[in-house]
Design a protein around this motif. Structure first.
Motif, PDB file in Angstrom:
ATOM      1  N   VAL A 169       0.728  -1.594  -0.064  1.00  0.00           N
ATOM      2  CA  VAL A 169       0.546   0.005  -0.010  1.00  0.00           C
ATOM      3  C   VAL A 169       0.959   1.421   0.096  1.00  0.00           C
ATOM      4  CG1 VAL A 169      -1.463   1.144   1.110  1.00  0.00           C
ATOM      5  CG2 VAL A 169      -2.174  -1.311   0.646  1.00  0.00           C
ATOM      6  N   LEU A 170       1.684   0.819   1.118  1.00  0.00           N
ATOM      7  CA  LEU A 170       2.334   2.164   1.175  1.00  0.00           C
ATOM      8  C   LEU A 170       3.723   2.591  -0.589  1.00  0.00           C
ATOM      9  CD1 LEU A 170       4.416   2.341   4.561  1.00  0.00           C
ATOM     10  CD2 LEU A 170       2.651   3.690   4.723  1.00  0.00           C
ATOM     11  N   VAL A 171       3.821   1.264  -0.901  1.00  0.00           N
ATOM     12  CA  VAL A 171       4.340   2.225  -2.350  1.00  0.00           C
ATOM     13  C   VAL A 171       3.554   2.390  -3.129  1.00  0.00           C
ATOM     14  CG1 VAL A 171       6.112   0.422  -3.672  1.00  0.00           C
ATOM     15  CG2 VAL A 171       6.872   0.273  -1.890  1.00  0.00           C
ATOM     16  N   THR A 172       2.505   1.894  -3.281  1.00  0.00           N
ATOM     17  CA  THR A 172       1.491   2.119  -4.477  1.00  0.00           C
ATOM     18  C   THR A 172       1.085   3.683  -4.488  1.00  0.00           C
ATOM     19  OG1 THR A 172       1.066   0.100  -4.213  1.00  0.00           O
ATOM     20  CG2 THR A 172      -0.118   1.567  -5.904  1.00  0.00           C
ATOM     21  N   GLY A 224       3.607  10.799  -9.122  1.00  0.00           N
ATOM     22  CA  GLY A 224       3.737  10.940 -11.242  1.00  0.00           C
ATOM     23  C   GLY A 224       4.423   9.207 -11.586  1.00  0.00           C
ATOM     24  N   ARG A 225       4.845   8.147 -10.857  1.00  0.00           N
ATOM     25  CA  ARG A 225       5.094   7.287 -11.412  1.00  0.00           C
ATOM     26  C   ARG A 225       4.654   6.202 -11.677  1.00  0.00           C
ATOM     27  NH1 ARG A 225      10.463   7.092  -9.280  1.00  0.00           N
ATOM     28  NH2 ARG A 225      10.246   7.917  -7.360  1.00  0.00           N
ATOM     29  N   PHE A 226       3.609   5.937 -12.044  1.00  0.00           N
ATOM     30  CA  PHE A 226       3.155   4.793 -11.279  1.00  0.00           C
ATOM     31  C   PHE A 226       2.608   4.843 -13.086  1.00  0.00           C
ATOM     32  CE2 PHE A 226      -1.514   2.412 -11.044  1.00  0.00           C
ATOM     33  CZ  PHE A 226      -0.630   1.468 -10.436  1.00  0.00           C
ATOM     34  N   PRO A 227       2.501   3.266 -13.268  1.00  0.00           N
ATOM     35  CA  PRO A 227       2.393   3.649 -14.393  1.00  0.00           C
ATOM     36  C   PRO A 227       1.058   3.989 -14.987  1.00  0.00           C
ATOM     37  CG  PRO A 227       2.642   1.399 -13.183  1.00  0.00           C
ATOM     38  CD  PRO A 227       2.991   2.255 -12.848  1.00  0.00           C
ATOM     39  N   GLY A 228       1.021   4.171 -16.509  1.00  0.00           N
ATOM     40  CA  GLY A 228      -0.064   5.351 -17.333  1.00  0.00           C
ATOM     41  C   GLY A 228      -0.245   7.230 -16.848  1.00  0.00           C
ATOM     42  N   ALA A 286       7.060  -3.086 -14.826  1.00  0.00           N
ATOM     43  CA  ALA A 286       7.698  -3.888 -14.038  1.00  0.00           C
ATOM     44  C   ALA A 286       7.673  -3.477 -13.063  1.00  0.00           C
ATOM     45  CB  ALA A 286       8.894  -1.969 -14.985  1.00  0.00           C
ATOM     46  N   PHE A 287       6.303  -2.292 -12.314  1.00  0.00           N
ATOM     47  CA  PHE A 287       6.110  -2.412 -11.275  1.00  0.00           C
ATOM     48  C   PHE A 287       5.480  -3.611 -10.133  1.00  0.00           C
ATOM     49  CE2 PHE A 287       1.796  -1.221  -8.906  1.00  0.00           C
ATOM     50  CZ  PHE A 287       2.547  -0.528  -7.846  1.00  0.00           C
ATOM     51  N   LEU A 288       4.631  -4.449 -11.123  1.00  0.00           N
ATOM     52  CA  LEU A 288       4.545  -5.546 -10.278  1.00  0.00           C
ATOM     53  C   LEU A 288       5.761  -6.308  -9.507  1.00  0.00           C
ATOM     54  CD1 LEU A 288       2.085  -7.077 -12.073  1.00  0.00           C
ATOM     55  CD2 LEU A 288       1.447  -5.188 -10.462  1.00  0.00           C
ATOM     56  N   THR A 289       6.872  -5.963  -9.998  1.00  0.00           N
ATOM     57  CA  THR A 289       8.374  -6.874 -10.405  1.00  0.00           C
ATOM     58  C   THR A 289       8.509  -5.801  -9.012  1.00  0.00           C
ATOM     59  OG1 THR A 289       8.758  -7.659 -12.168  1.00  0.00           O
ATOM     60  CG2 THR A 289      10.403  -7.250 -11.235  1.00  0.00           C
ATOM     61  N   VAL A 290       9.025  -4.660  -9.026  1.00  0.00           N
ATOM     62  CA  VAL A 290       9.305  -4.088  -7.727  1.00  0.00           C
ATOM     63  C   VAL A 290       8.668  -3.946  -6.327  1.00  0.00           C
ATOM     64  CG1 VAL A 290       9.998  -1.860  -7.178  1.00  0.00           C
ATOM     65  CG2 VAL A 290      10.357  -2.856  -9.615  1.00  0.00           C
ATOM     66  N   LEU A 291       7.237  -4.257  -6.578  1.00  0.00           N
ATOM     67  CA  LEU A 291       5.903  -3.907  -5.760  1.00  0.00           C
ATOM     68  C   LEU A 291       6.063  -5.075  -5.511  1.00  0.00           C
ATOM     69  CD1 LEU A 291       4.129  -2.587  -4.100  1.00  0.00           C
ATOM     70  CD2 LEU A 291       2.024  -3.470  -5.426  1.00  0.00           C
ATOM     71  N   ASN A 292       6.598  -6.579  -5.730  1.00  0.00           N
ATOM     72  CA  ASN A 292       6.470  -7.806  -4.971  1.00  0.00           C
ATOM     73  C   ASN A 292       7.665  -8.201  -4.765  1.00  0.00           C
ATOM     74  OD1 ASN A 292       4.622  -9.910  -8.443  1.00  0.00           O
ATOM     75  ND2 ASN A 292       4.035  -8.399  -6.122  1.00  0.00           N
ATOM     76  N   LYS A 293       9.404  -8.142  -5.429  1.00  0.00           N
ATOM     77  CA  LYS A 293      10.349  -7.581  -4.005  1.00  0.00           C
ATOM     78  C   LYS A 293       9.988  -7.007  -3.382  1.00  0.00           C
ATOM     79  CE  LYS A 293      12.940  -8.938  -8.695  1.00  0.00           C
ATOM     80  NZ  LYS A 293      14.048  -8.503  -8.560  1.00  0.00           N
ATOM     81  N   PHE A 345       8.913   9.577   1.841  1.00  0.00           N
ATOM     82  CA  PHE A 345       9.566  11.113   0.540  1.00  0.00           C
ATOM     83  C   PHE A 345      11.027  10.993  -0.137  1.00  0.00           C
ATOM     84  CE2 PHE A 345       8.185  13.872   4.185  1.00  0.00           C
ATOM     85  CZ  PHE A 345       7.133  14.421   3.543  1.00  0.00           C
ATOM     86  N   GLY A 346      10.980   9.976   0.415  1.00  0.00           N
ATOM     87  CA  GLY A 346      12.930   9.188  -0.755  1.00  0.00           C
ATOM     88  C   GLY A 346      12.032   8.892  -1.788  1.00  0.00           C
ATOM     89  N   LEU A 347      10.835   7.755  -1.807  1.00  0.00           N
ATOM     90  CA  LEU A 347       9.553   7.362  -2.784  1.00  0.00           C
ATOM     91  C   LEU A 347       9.532   8.902  -3.938  1.00  0.00           C
ATOM     92  CD1 LEU A 347       8.791   4.037  -1.228  1.00  0.00           C
ATOM     93  CD2 LEU A 347      10.154   4.330  -3.157  1.00  0.00           C
ATOM     94  N   THR A 348       9.104   9.415  -2.982  1.00  0.00           N
ATOM     95  CA  THR A 348       8.615  10.261  -3.939  1.00  0.00           C
ATOM     96  C   THR A 348       8.933  11.766  -3.911  1.00  0.00           C
ATOM     97  OG1 THR A 348       7.380  11.120  -2.024  1.00  0.00           O
ATOM     98  CG2 THR A 348       6.465   9.469  -2.720  1.00  0.00           C
ATOM     99  N   PRO A 349      10.018  12.146  -4.810  1.00  0.00           N
ATOM    100  CA  PRO A 349      11.045  13.137  -4.791  1.00  0.00           C
ATOM    101  C   PRO A 349       9.946  14.477  -5.937  1.00  0.00           C
ATOM    102  CG  PRO A 349      11.571  11.119  -6.540  1.00  0.00           C
ATOM    103  CD  PRO A 349      10.887  10.695  -5.728  1.00  0.00           C
TER     104      PRO A 349
END
Length: 855
Positions: A20-23, A30-34, A103-110, A445-449
């Motif tokens: 949830v946090l990563v999503t 603005g880097r969510f797929p689409g 890629a989003f799903l790969t990173v999310l799963n990892k 904040f590191g994820l949302t620069p």
């Protein structure tokens, strides 16, 4: 110690909260797929995604994985596909066509695996309360993401494997069970050999510390356990031999000399410590954070060591592990050891997630004992506040949105809880929530620069990929117009794409340029011919019509850079005079050594050796060169030219040679050797399409095309760079098109024809003249290539000091077959089979012993 159902439930909750946090973080940035920005960039688009796609394509079409003409030819493709592609999470790329979504799903799963496994490790080993395990599991996952640096997503395999290895090591020391540990070790070597090696070195020391902690003075049990651990590791190495053996064989044969040029670490103690304090952890456009564990975690670590009630042996184990990490950070031999004696960037914290793991593990132990030593917490908070303020005052650069003021708010809340809330579960819960909130906010904040550069980076990688598709379509049309000449191998030159020759134009109907990894002989030869090279990389900068002809560059794609150029600057052109991948040359090439400082002259020497006659395709330029300076001065000392900045802001120095509209001019600024320097003078011309000039580093010399009208060569030094740069000499030459055409007419009769090819096999006919008896190919030399001449095996050799594959042939008409066979792959597969048998045998033996004891 049996696994309890609650431990699994807590781990699933931690993984879910992480998701949830990563999503949310990616959506907000603005880097969510689409959404408006590309999901990832950097190595993700340059290598990771490309190798995954190539891997699946080859599996679906039954092509070889041992060699690739599309993906960095001249390197161990087998191992590279494993390195980039074998993680099971990458299956998303097989099922989903949109690469950003996959890629989003790969990173999310990892990341979910990181959070869930760390939580499970805490619950199983320390038996922590659920709120501690869940919150710190989320934090470890987000720390791991920052360590992966937003594009090296394959490093996440090491991040989620670390807690799993630690859990299995603890289980092994307690119970002696090795099967699962052996398989995880083998998996780590296969899926990410580089990270697997680091995990192996690190976990080996942890194992020794755990042995001492568990067995104490029981020397017999201590000694009996050692052979079992060695057997476990050796079996894992055998299981992974299918990947590790070809990799080791390739590195041995090609002798990567870069690792021996280790000059020292560039890590400073001040810079390292600042990354532990608020406001000083570097963001996604700077260096990888050394640790991202937050203020209150470090407080908990301090209290852990200050608490007299904590087991002394636990403290010693923690000190040993932290001491190793510090030594690996600042002591060069250990830094090289944990990096597998391969350290291209001496200040890169690629094992920094280990800091987060250890510190969060210690913090979890301290929280278990929360409330026992209130003064210890307060003293640690006061000391941390003082040091943090000192760092804030002395270093005003802030790379992280978590400011000093916000950190002090958390410290105040922490102190309030210590004094005002009753001891027990309530206090521990609030302390855990505070630590979780502070760390999550920091990592979030590191994820949302909010960074303009990041948005532009994300845009131009997608832009270049789209232009690559356009280029493929245009090349296909041109080939159709030439009556199917695409049956021959050729190369594509990507002008203006500063990606060090990575396959942004994946699956174009041609062959890759040159290797981008460990090929010292190849890299040295191309450096001598004027190509831009770094410690591991070769780019397309530095080619001339002469090298484009002899290295089979049929097409030139000008890929526009959306950061600086107009949208209509994209174009694709065909070179009229291009030799195929293989053609006959004079035997003089076998004795040729490119040693001249002048790359332009080296190109003349090469073509002279190929034709057996003295050639001057690049004629010396004897005209005038005017110079203007704006903040820089040029001087000479001891035969070396020196460019110096006259002011702190830097400046520029421009050279204007007299040019002719009918002759293309080239310039070359020589260096003793190519170095990968990022803080030095830049050099460029206005030859590229578009208004601003493209620049490259002066310390990475390459041949520069000077525009035929109003040509300018500019050297730049910015305020952030070193204020002095040097080079050995300036060389200028003009292309003689008549001489180039004469060379082409002379060599084309000996060119390969009626060519057929696959990924590891090439066959063609060739006519061998009496004066040209060496078959030259622009394939990087490797011992795996075998040549068949009219059905009979012939010896292969490496020309240009071992850079390119060649075969000596007798005069006459011949049918040539070149076949690539990597014998090390067969040996590796055999080793993996043996490892599997050994593992199965050990399982059966253990099972029989257990049954005998029960009887």
């Amino acid at each position: 110690m049996k696994i309890q159902k609650k431990e699994i439930q807590y781990s699933l909750i931690s993984a879910g909260i992480t998701a949830v946090l990563v999503t949310v973080a990616f959506w907000c940035s603005g880097r969510f797929p689409g959404r408006e920005h590309i999901f990832l960039n950097g190595d993700y688009y340059q290598q990771y995604m490309q190798f995954i796609r190539a891997f699946f394509d080859k599996l679906l079409h039954g092509e070889t994985l041992a060699y690739s003409f599309e993906m960095s030819m001249g390197m161990p493709s087998w191992a590279s596909y494993a390195y980039e592609s074998l993680s099971p999470f990458n299956l998303w790329f097989l099922f989903i066509s949109d690469v950003d979504t996959a890629a989003f799903l790969t990173v999310l799963n990892k990341l979910m695996a990181c959070g869930g496994l760390f939580c499970f490790c805490l619950c199983y080993v320390l038996r922590v309360r659920p709120e501690i395990g869940i919150s710190l599991g989320c934090i470890y996952a987000l720390c791991g993401y920052n360590v992966s640096y937003y594009y090296n997503v394959q490093y996440l395999d090491g991040v989620y494997l670390l807690p799993l290895l630690m859990l299995l090591l603890f289980r092994f020391v307690r119970t002696g069970k090795t099967t699962a540990l052996t398989m995880v070790y083998a998996y780590s070597f296969i899926v990410l050999f580089y990270s697997g090696y680091m995990l192996g070195v690190f976990s080996g020391l942890v194992w020794i510390a755990l042995m001492w902690y568990v067995y104490g003075k029981d020397k017999d049990r201590y000694i009996r356990c050692m052979p079992r651990f060695v057997f476990c590791v050796l079996t894992a190495v055998l299981l992974s031999a299918a990947v590790t053996v070809p990799t080791a064989w390739f590195l041995k044969n090609h002798n990567p000399e870069d690792a021996t040029k280790f000059s020292g670490l560039s890590v400073s103690l001040t810079g390292f410590l600042q990354q532990f304090f608020p406001g000083h952890a570097l963001g996604v456009t700077g260096k990888v954070p050394a640790v991202y564990s937050g203020v209150l975690t470090l407080l908990a670590v301090a209290v852990f060591f200050a608490n007299k009630q904590t087991d002394r042996r636990k403290k010693i184990v923690a000190l040993i592990v932290l001491g190793l990490l510090l030594l690996c950070t600042f002591f060069a031999p250990l830094y090289l050891l944990i990096h597998g004696f391969d350290a291209p960037d001496m200040s890169d914290f690629r094992f920094s997630y280990m800091y987060s793991f250890v510190l969060l593990f210690i913090a979890a132990q301290a929280l278990q004992e929360a409330g026992t030593k209130e003064k210890g917490w307060l003293y640690a908070a006061g000391a941390y506040s003082g040091v943090s303020i000192l760092c804030f005052v002395t270093q005003k650069e802030q790379g992280n949105p978590l400011t000093l003021e916000l950190a002090l708010v958390f410290l105040g809340a922490f102190a309030f809880v210590i004094y005002r809330v009753n001891a027990g579960r309530t206090r521990m819960l609030i302390l855990s929530v505070l630590i979780g909130a502070e760390l999550l906010l920091n990592a979030f904040f590191g994820l949302t620069p909010d960074n303009t550069d990041l948005a532009r980076m994300g845009t131009y990688y997608r832009h270049w990929q789209d232009e690559g598709q356009r280029a493929m379509e245009m090349i296909a049309v041109m080939d159709a117009e030439e009556n199917g000449m695409a049956q021959d191998f050729y190369r594509v030159c990507y002008e203006n794409v500063q990606s060090q020759n990575e396959p942004l134009f994946y699956h174009y109907p041609g062959i890759g340029y040159f290797s981008t990894l460990e090929q010292p002989a190849l890299r040295q030869a191309l450096f001598r011919l004027g190509y831009s090279t770094a410690t591991r990389l070769v780019s397309d900068y530095g080619s001339t019509p002469l090298t484009q002809m002899i290295f089979a560059q049929r097409y030139r794609v000008h890929a526009t850079d959306p950061r600086i150029e107009a949208a209509d600057a994209f174009c694709v052109s065909r070179n009229a005079m291009v030799l195929p991948l293989a053609y006959m040359v004079s035997e003089q090439i076998e004795a040729l050594h490119l040693t001249e400082d002048n790359a332009l002259q080296n190109q003349n020497m090469l073509i002279s050796a190929m034709t057996g006659k003295e050639r001057k395709v690049l004629a010396d330029y004897c005209g005038n060169v005017e110079m203007t300076s704006d903040g820089l001065q040029l001087s000479t000392q001891d035969g070396v030219w020196r460019v110096s900045a006259l002011q702190e802001s830097g400046g520029s120095l421009s050279l204007f040679p007299e040019t002719r509209p009918d002759r293309q001019m080239y310039a070359y600024f020589s260096q003793d050797a190519s170095v990968n320097a990022f803080h030095t003078a830049k050099i460029g011309t206005n030859a590229d399409i578009g208004l601003p000039m493209m620049t490259s580093y002066l310390s990475m010399p390459h041949i520069l095309p000077v525009p035929q009208e109003d040509g300018e060569i500019r050297i730049l030094i910015s305020s952030q760079d070193e204020k002095i740069a040097t080079f050995r000499e300036m060389y200028f030459a003009e292309l003689n098109p008549e001489a180039l055409e004469e060379v082409y007419r002379e060599l084309i009769p000996g060119a390969a024809r009626e060519m057929a090819f696959s990924e590891d096999h090439i066959s063609f006919n060739v006519t061998v003249a009496e004066d040209k008896t060496v078959l030259f190919t622009s394939i990087p030399f490797d011992t795996g290539w075998m040549a068949m001449v009219d059905g009979t095996e012939a010896p292969t050799e490496g020309v240009l000091d071992g850079a390119f594959l060649a075969v000596e042939l007798p005069a006459g008409e011949h049918r040539i077959e070149l076949q690539y066979r990597d014998k090390s792959i067969t040996a590796g597969i055999l080793g993996s089979v043996v490892g599997g048998l050994v593992l199965m045998g050990s399982i059966l033996v253990s099972k029989r012993k257990k049954e005998q004891k029960q009887e």
